[in-house]
Motif scaffolding. Structure first.
Motif, PDB file in Angstrom:
ATOM      1  N   GLU A  78      29.380  64.499  77.155  1.00  0.00           N
ATOM      2  CA  GLU A  78      27.856  64.271  77.796  1.00  0.00           C
ATOM      3  C   GLU A  78      27.553  64.966  77.335  1.00  0.00           C
ATOM      4  O   GLU A  78      27.411  66.046  76.525  1.00  0.00           O
ATOM      5  N   TYR A  79      25.607  64.903  76.771  1.00  0.00           N
ATOM      6  CA  TYR A  79      25.242  66.000  76.620  1.00  0.00           C
ATOM      7  C   TYR A  79      24.744  66.639  78.438  1.00  0.00           C
ATOM      8  O   TYR A  79      23.251  65.810  78.199  1.00  0.00           O
ATOM      9  N   ARG A  82      20.685  70.195  79.145  1.00  0.00           N
ATOM     10  CA  ARG A  82      20.188  70.756  77.649  1.00  0.00           C
ATOM     11  C   ARG A  82      19.160  71.516  77.982  1.00  0.00           C
ATOM     12  O   ARG A  82      18.507  71.736  78.985  1.00  0.00           O
ATOM     13  N   ARG A  86      16.435  64.721  73.402  1.00  0.00           N
ATOM     14  CA  ARG A  86      17.440  63.467  72.538  1.00  0.00           C
ATOM     15  C   ARG A  86      17.249  62.416  73.507  1.00  0.00           C
ATOM     16  O   ARG A  86      17.931  62.548  74.698  1.00  0.00           O
ATOM     17  N   SER A  87      17.812  61.431  72.915  1.00  0.00           N
ATOM     18  CA  SER A  87      18.129  60.046  73.573  1.00  0.00           C
ATOM     19  C   SER A  87      19.100  59.324  73.549  1.00  0.00           C
ATOM     20  O   SER A  87      20.009  59.680  71.834  1.00  0.00           O
ATOM     21  N   ARG A  88      19.776  59.149  74.362  1.00  0.00           N
ATOM     22  CA  ARG A  88      20.916  57.798  74.009  1.00  0.00           C
ATOM     23  C   ARG A  88      21.384  57.002  73.424  1.00  0.00           C
ATOM     24  O   ARG A  88      19.865  56.122  73.438  1.00  0.00           O
ATOM     25  N   THR A  90      23.914  54.494  72.383  1.00  0.00           N
ATOM     26  CA  THR A  90      25.194  54.510  73.258  1.00  0.00           C
ATOM     27  C   THR A  90      26.658  55.451  73.356  1.00  0.00           C
ATOM     28  O   THR A  90      26.535  55.745  73.255  1.00  0.00           O
ATOM     29  N   LYS A  92      28.303  58.021  74.117  1.00  0.00           N
ATOM     30  CA  LYS A  92      28.112  58.660  73.972  1.00  0.00           C
ATOM     31  C   LYS A  92      27.632  59.795  72.832  1.00  0.00           C
ATOM     32  O   LYS A  92      27.933  60.207  71.924  1.00  0.00           O
ATOM     33  N   TYR A  94      23.743  60.516  70.824  1.00  0.00           N
ATOM     34  CA  TYR A  94      22.967  60.599  70.491  1.00  0.00           C
ATOM     35  C   TYR A  94      22.113  60.937  69.233  1.00  0.00           C
ATOM     36  O   TYR A  94      22.410  60.887  68.861  1.00  0.00           O
ATOM     37  N   GLN A 179      20.305  65.749  84.183  1.00  0.00           N
ATOM     38  CA  GLN A 179      20.857  64.165  84.265  1.00  0.00           C
ATOM     39  C   GLN A 179      21.319  63.707  85.213  1.00  0.00           C
ATOM     40  O   GLN A 179      22.193  63.205  85.773  1.00  0.00           O
TER      41      GLN A 179
END
Length: 321
Positions: A78-79, A82, A86-88, A90, A92, A94, A179
């Protein structure tokens, strides 16, 4: 290389100690079978060269990037903790860092400021830009070799102190950075990772110290591995730096960096570090469908400005043990 590739053409790009192994996969056949057959060769090439670009990887599905990354590099991450937006996409997988197209992203080793940094970073070009947008790399040991010995000794002895202030509307909020909406969860994460916290209502300040150098566990290479030059306030354009200092004060900057004992890192020292990165940077243009695999200790990465639409996806992994 320790292992040979099957059904591929290979050459190596090199500039001032930085290398990219460029592998041209045969276009016919199942790409998944080719990657499975060449797993060991790809790992070996990353250890030897630091970065490997597979031209025409055959990868088309976003979810397939995570599967390939795990197959080659270990468990996907997982990011968390941070430092950039940045966006997920799907699972893991990004987006690459979401900065304006006309700006460069300086060279850096992913999450070198964190105790939970990835061992490998996998970049997949789902759509190449009309122009520019390369992901340049620089060899971390070549960068180290270009730095003055006295500067290296200071960083080796003291490490780097990273300071951050999380507030809404200026940099990342703590909710985005960690997150979660749960302050208790942030406190537990920070305690587990050696990060000091200070709350002022909903504003969070953090401080933590990390080494400035590292030794690769497989190759034994000593490398420059930190983000002091990226966190430091002098990394910002002068107008932005002065504006932030006026609004926030030094203690309230979204992020900053010092020597590990709290003494300042000078602008001249930062310029020396930046110059070492610039002298060793190498880039291969993206084509849609290319896959760039980077050993995150051995090689830093960045991004060049671009025009048109660009879509580069990222998965990060850690080896077991």
């Amino acid at each position: 290389m320790g292992s040979s590739f099957t059904e591929a053409e290979i050459d190596v790009l090199e500039h001032n100690g930085t290398r990219i192994a460029r592998v041209r996969r045969a276009e016919d056949g199942d790409h998944r079978a080719w990657f499975a057959k060449n797993n060991e060769a790809l790992r070996s090439a990353m250890y030897e060269h630091g970065a490997v670009m597979v031209k025409g990887s055959g990868l088309v599905e976003q979810a397939g990037l995570a599967d390939l990354a795990e197959q080659i590099g270990g468990r996907t991450l997982e990011y968390n903790e941070r430092s950039t937006p940045r966006s997920r996409v799907t699972g893991k997988v990004y987006t690459s860092t979401e900065y304006p197209a006309d700006q460069s992203i300086p060279q850096h080793n992913e999450s070198a400021y964190s105790a939970n940094w990835p061992h490998n970073v996998f970049f997949f070009c789902a759509l190449a830009a009309a122009s520019g947008g390369e992901t340049p790399v620089a060899d971390s040991s070549a960068v180290l070799d270009r730095l003055p010995s006295a500067l290296v000794e200071r960083f080796a002895e003291r490490g780097v102190l990273y300071t951050r202030t999380y507030r809404v509307g200026m940099g990342l909020s703590w909710q985005e950075g960690f997150q979660t909406e749960d302050k208790g969860q942030v406190e537990r994460y920070c305690a587990d990772h050696g990060i000091q916290t200070e709350w002022d209502g909903d504003l969070l300040r953090t401080r933590h110290k990390r080494p400035a150098l590292a030794v690769h566990p497989v190759t034994g290479k000593k490398v420059w591995f930190n983000q002091a030059h990226l966190f430091h306030v002098h990394a910002l354009p002068e107008a932005a730096r002065e504006g932030l200092l006026e609004i926030c004060g030094e203690d309230g900057l979204p992020r900053n960096a010092y020597y590990g004992d709290g003494t300042p890192i000078t602008a001249d020292e930062l310029a020396t570090i930046t110059s070492a990165y610039e002298e060793t940077t190498l880039a291969e243009p993206w084509s849609t469908g290319d896959l760039l695999m980077v050993d995150n200790l051995l090689t830093s990465h960045g991004r060049r400005p671009f025009t048109g639409d660009r879509k580069v996806l990222v998965a990060m992994t850690q080896r077991e043990g």
